[in-house]
Design a protein around this motif. Sequence first.
Motif, PDB file in Angstrom:
ATOM      1  N   ILE A 246      43.342  53.589  46.144  1.00 62.56           N
ATOM      2  CA  ILE A 246      42.191  54.009  45.342  1.00 62.56           C
ATOM      3  C   ILE A 246      41.829  52.942  44.314  1.00 62.56           C
ATOM      4  O   ILE A 246      40.668  52.526  44.198  1.00 62.56           O
ATOM      5  N   ILE A 247      42.823  52.484  43.569  1.00 58.24           N
ATOM      6  CA  ILE A 247      42.532  51.520  42.506  1.00 58.24           C
ATOM      7  C   ILE A 247      42.187  50.153  43.077  1.00 58.24           C
ATOM      8  O   ILE A 247      41.359  49.419  42.526  1.00 58.24           O
ATOM      9  N   LEU A 248      42.793  49.782  44.214  1.00 61.18           N
ATOM     10  CA  LEU A 248      42.452  48.507  44.848  1.00 61.18           C
ATOM     11  C   LEU A 248      41.016  48.518  45.376  1.00 61.18           C
ATOM     12  O   LEU A 248      40.318  47.506  45.315  1.00 61.18           O
ATOM     13  N   GLN A 249      40.585  49.669  45.900  1.00 62.44           N
ATOM     14  CA  GLN A 249      39.237  49.765  46.452  1.00 62.44           C
ATOM     15  C   GLN A 249      38.160  49.524  45.406  1.00 62.44           C
ATOM     16  O   GLN A 249      37.082  49.014  45.731  1.00 62.44           O
ATOM     17  N   VAL A 250      38.443  49.895  44.178  1.00 66.60           N
ATOM     18  CA  VAL A 250      37.400  49.811  43.144  1.00 66.60           C
ATOM     19  C   VAL A 250      37.594  48.645  42.189  1.00 66.60           C
ATOM     20  O   VAL A 250      36.704  48.380  41.372  1.00 66.60           O
ATOM     21  N   SER A 251      38.707  47.952  42.269  1.00 67.01           N
ATOM     22  CA  SER A 251      39.009  46.938  41.256  1.00 67.01           C
ATOM     23  C   SER A 251      38.028  45.774  41.291  1.00 67.01           C
ATOM     24  O   SER A 251      37.601  45.287  40.227  1.00 67.01           O
TER      25      SER A 251
ATOM     26  N   GLY B  57      44.482  37.078  44.767  1.00 65.34           N
ATOM     27  CA  GLY B  57      44.123  38.398  45.279  1.00 65.34           C
ATOM     28  C   GLY B  57      45.243  39.115  45.988  1.00 65.34           C
ATOM     29  O   GLY B  57      45.010  40.122  46.662  1.00 65.34           O
ATOM     30  N   ARG B  58      46.467  38.625  45.827  1.00 69.92           N
ATOM     31  CA  ARG B  58      47.601  39.191  46.562  1.00 69.92           C
ATOM     32  C   ARG B  58      48.145  40.435  45.852  1.00 69.92           C
ATOM     33  O   ARG B  58      48.201  40.486  44.628  1.00 69.92           O
ATOM     34  N   GLY B  59      48.550  41.418  46.641  1.00 70.05           N
ATOM     35  CA  GLY B  59      49.190  42.617  46.090  1.00 70.05           C
ATOM     36  C   GLY B  59      48.283  43.363  45.133  1.00 70.05           C
ATOM     37  O   GLY B  59      47.117  43.638  45.425  1.00 70.05           O
ATOM     38  N   LEU B  60      48.817  43.682  43.970  1.00 71.28           N
ATOM     39  CA  LEU B  60      48.063  44.435  42.960  1.00 71.28           C
ATOM     40  C   LEU B  60      47.413  43.531  41.909  1.00 71.28           C
ATOM     41  O   LEU B  60      46.950  44.026  40.875  1.00 71.28           O
ATOM     42  N   MET B  61      47.347  42.227  42.185  1.00 76.02           N
ATOM     43  CA  MET B  61      46.718  41.310  41.231  1.00 76.02           C
ATOM     44  C   MET B  61      45.260  41.676  40.925  1.00 76.02           C
ATOM     45  O   MET B  61      44.833  41.580  39.765  1.00 76.02           O
ATOM     46  N   PRO B  62      44.453  42.118  41.926  1.00 73.91           N
ATOM     47  CA  PRO B  62      43.086  42.534  41.586  1.00 73.91           C
ATOM     48  C   PRO B  62      43.053  43.650  40.547  1.00 73.91           C
ATOM     49  O   PRO B  62      42.177  43.663  39.675  1.00 73.91           O
ATOM     50  N   VAL B  63      44.007  44.566  40.637  1.00 74.99           N
ATOM     51  CA  VAL B  63      44.071  45.671  39.675  1.00 74.99           C
ATOM     52  C   VAL B  63      44.429  45.143  38.294  1.00 74.99           C
ATOM     53  O   VAL B  63      43.834  45.546  37.279  1.00 74.99           O
ATOM     54  N   VAL B  64      45.403  44.237  38.241  1.00 75.82           N
ATOM     55  CA  VAL B  64      45.821  43.654  36.962  1.00 75.82           C
ATOM     56  C   VAL B  64      44.653  42.921  36.306  1.00 75.82           C
ATOM     57  O   VAL B  64      44.407  43.064  35.094  1.00 75.82           O
TER      58      VAL B  64
END
Length: 358
Positions: free
Chosen positions: A69-74, A200-207
């Motif tokens: 969910i959070i990756l889709q919108v980050s 853009g790896r892993g949860l970096m977009p969210v961070v």
Amino acid sequence: MSQTSHGIGGLSYDAKKRPWPAEFNVFLALVILVAAFELVGRVFLGDSFLFNTRENVSGLFNEQRLQIIILQVSIVGIIAIGVTQVIICGGIDLSSGSIVGATAMIAMSFAQVATVNGNPNPKAMFIDYGWTDLPVIVPLLVAIGCGLVAGLINGLLIAYTRIPPFIATLGMMVTARGIAKWWSKGQPISFPTDSFAAIGRGLMPVVIFISLALLFQLILTYTKYGKHCYAIGSNEDAARMSGIKIANHKVLVYAIAGILASIAAVVLSSKNLTAQAGMGVMYELDAIAMAVIGGVSLSGGRGSIIGTVIGSLIFGVIISGFTFLRLDAYYQEMVKGVIIVGAVVLDQWRQRRRAIGA
């Protein structure tokens, strides 16, 4: 005016009627939406939307779904941070999605490796010039430069030629998309360096998304820049009479929006390990929708980055929830449209109530 209109002891009508932050209503809508998907899933699918139901996986919550969910919108959320500032300032930006496409193509061409599996990279655009395996700072600076130039053009057109923001950014939207297609004659650009791919790896977009959201929430709340945004969006004539340099500020706001779109382009192309001319299509509308759902008024002068972040989560929950319920993707678009219109209608209703209570 009566005391009821102005309030007692300096409290305004709105402050008495709604003592909690405006973002609370948006968060409440998010909670209700999650609860609705949870209830429907339990009743009709015998499964949980939010909680983990697999015996071979530990943990209370469905962490995989929450991450999706959070990756889709980050990435779109990064754009929405800039769009939020533009709308608060009384403008609109239709060019951010196309800026993503153009910037992704240009930045990726400076982030390519020289060889792939021991052979020369067949897609390296600048291999003849030796511009391969460059430090990651180079494509980053190129990307930020692209976004800055696009944003400055938008801002200068709007501030100094008095072209309506809708028309100026529409022109940039078409131009930037044309640049994206022209840059490599429509061919994708691939094979980035490991350092670029790591962005853009892993949860970096969210961070990156959360970090930028916190930064600009603080900027809007505690700096002169933020106060000027709200002042211009609330009443441009009054802001001008108070000494605010309206034109300069608008140029700055659109420049920041362009830079944030370029950061989103870097994250997107890094995550996908490729850049294509069609990247970012419709992102500008999703970003505007996130802001409006998050409580940003299209009339300007009201809204916050926190509200936009919650609005982006609502978008993510809708997408994930429809996938969870195994409904076709086109239903998502229909619901998005209904939500966007509903959010604008609600904003207009709130403005009318304020006008009556003022």
